[in-house]
Scaffold this motif. Sequence first.
Motif, PDB file in Angstrom:
ATOM      1  N   GLU A 100       0.782  -1.257   0.041  1.00  0.00           N
ATOM      2  CA  GLU A 100      -0.031  -0.123   0.108  1.00  0.00           C
ATOM      3  C   GLU A 100       0.956   1.243   0.008  1.00  0.00           C
ATOM      4  O   GLU A 100       1.855   1.464   0.689  1.00  0.00           O
ATOM      5  CB  GLU A 100      -0.911   0.180   1.209  1.00  0.00           C
ATOM      6  CG  GLU A 100      -1.870   1.126   1.391  1.00  0.00           C
ATOM      7  CD  GLU A 100      -2.692   1.043   2.688  1.00  0.00           C
ATOM      8  OE1 GLU A 100      -3.824   1.630   2.334  1.00  0.00           O
ATOM      9  OE2 GLU A 100      -2.126   0.819   3.662  1.00  0.00           O
ATOM     10  N   ASP A 155       2.118   5.007   0.827  1.00  0.00           N
ATOM     11  CA  ASP A 155       2.105   5.792   2.086  1.00  0.00           C
ATOM     12  C   ASP A 155       0.696   6.739   2.054  1.00  0.00           C
ATOM     13  O   ASP A 155       0.072   6.986   3.067  1.00  0.00           O
ATOM     14  CB  ASP A 155       3.057   6.553   2.089  1.00  0.00           C
ATOM     15  CG  ASP A 155       4.630   5.855   2.605  1.00  0.00           C
ATOM     16  OD1 ASP A 155       4.312   4.584   2.936  1.00  0.00           O
ATOM     17  OD2 ASP A 155       5.569   6.313   2.329  1.00  0.00           O
ATOM     18  N   SER A 169      -2.216   6.303   0.721  1.00  0.00           N
ATOM     19  CA  SER A 169      -3.293   5.766   0.882  1.00  0.00           C
ATOM     20  C   SER A 169      -3.609   5.204   2.492  1.00  0.00           C
ATOM     21  O   SER A 169      -4.646   5.404   2.906  1.00  0.00           O
ATOM     22  CB  SER A 169      -3.454   4.333   0.418  1.00  0.00           C
ATOM     23  OG  SER A 169      -3.247   4.642  -1.329  1.00  0.00           O
ATOM     24  N   GLU A 170      -2.532   4.867   3.184  1.00  0.00           N
ATOM     25  CA  GLU A 170      -2.518   4.585   4.478  1.00  0.00           C
ATOM     26  C   GLU A 170      -2.935   5.982   5.567  1.00  0.00           C
ATOM     27  O   GLU A 170      -3.603   5.836   6.217  1.00  0.00           O
ATOM     28  CB  GLU A 170      -1.135   4.072   4.925  1.00  0.00           C
ATOM     29  CG  GLU A 170      -0.851   3.819   6.420  1.00  0.00           C
ATOM     30  CD  GLU A 170       0.278   3.334   6.958  1.00  0.00           C
ATOM     31  OE1 GLU A 170       0.502   3.052   8.174  1.00  0.00           O
ATOM     32  OE2 GLU A 170       1.056   3.173   5.515  1.00  0.00           O
ATOM     33  N   GLN A 175      -4.621   8.398   4.440  1.00  0.00           N
ATOM     34  CA  GLN A 175      -6.000   8.596   4.199  1.00  0.00           C
ATOM     35  C   GLN A 175      -6.857   8.015   5.193  1.00  0.00           C
ATOM     36  O   GLN A 175      -8.009   8.531   5.361  1.00  0.00           O
ATOM     37  CB  GLN A 175      -6.420   8.475   2.559  1.00  0.00           C
ATOM     38  CG  GLN A 175      -5.879   9.066   1.664  1.00  0.00           C
ATOM     39  CD  GLN A 175      -6.258  10.560   1.665  1.00  0.00           C
ATOM     40  OE1 GLN A 175      -7.353  10.916   1.645  1.00  0.00           O
ATOM     41  NE2 GLN A 175      -5.287  11.428   1.360  1.00  0.00           N
ATOM     42  N   ARG A 176      -6.561   6.801   5.676  1.00  0.00           N
ATOM     43  CA  ARG A 176      -7.261   6.358   6.626  1.00  0.00           C
ATOM     44  C   ARG A 176      -7.150   6.733   8.019  1.00  0.00           C
ATOM     45  O   ARG A 176      -7.819   6.238   8.906  1.00  0.00           O
ATOM     46  CB  ARG A 176      -7.031   4.532   6.592  1.00  0.00           C
ATOM     47  CG  ARG A 176      -7.544   3.876   5.516  1.00  0.00           C
ATOM     48  CD  ARG A 176      -7.518   2.408   5.616  1.00  0.00           C
ATOM     49  NE  ARG A 176      -6.301   1.959   6.429  1.00  0.00           N
ATOM     50  CZ  ARG A 176      -5.263   1.665   5.951  1.00  0.00           C
ATOM     51  NH1 ARG A 176      -4.906   1.830   4.659  1.00  0.00           N
ATOM     52  NH2 ARG A 176      -4.049   1.285   6.638  1.00  0.00           N
TER      53      ARG A 176
END
Length: 195
Positions: free
Chosen positions: A137, A139, A141-142, A144-145
């Motif tokens: 994944e 960085d 995208s991570e 964003q959570r």
Amino acid sequence: MRLIIVFKKMGKIYLNLLQLRGGQSFSKQKENPIEQVYQYKQELFNLYCPRLQQGAGFSVITAGVIFPFADDMYVSELFKESLDYRGMLKYPQYNPISGKNALNVGNIEAVFPESKRMYSSYMSAELYQDLKNWLIEPDFSESQRQPIELDKIQRSLATSRTKTGYRRIRGSAGSGKSLVLAARAAELLGQGKKY
């Protein structure tokens, strides 16, 4: 409303996923976990790792389904037709399906049969790198959570109201103006307000 219909016919268990809307029923078979695993494997093979198309590329992709609260035999029987339809019964080691029995006794070979393999003539360093690049994944995208963190001033602006109901916020680019606006909107929605 989703209906998951499980029925027996001549000793075989069948699975049918239907959705009802407005008195009409339609298939939700694409939500079948076997269909989802099949699609993931197809995407890896066709889109993300084109080198897999050289030789027996599917043999480097093992993807299965685990049902941690269902009996192994029941799950196998329930999805047998789906696996057979997609040709996944031919190579069960690359398409494992397991339930709680294998997990409870710690039978890793039943859950992930390829775990015992020490060598594959089809897997190479290049394939590994291709797959790694697509499966790790990014960085962003991570991040964003992650929950949004507001500082003390931003939190105050987002949760308080002025006498007039209007507020002007000034700041340089990247100072968090949009973040405060979004947090204020979320705050008002949480209070049940629409405007």
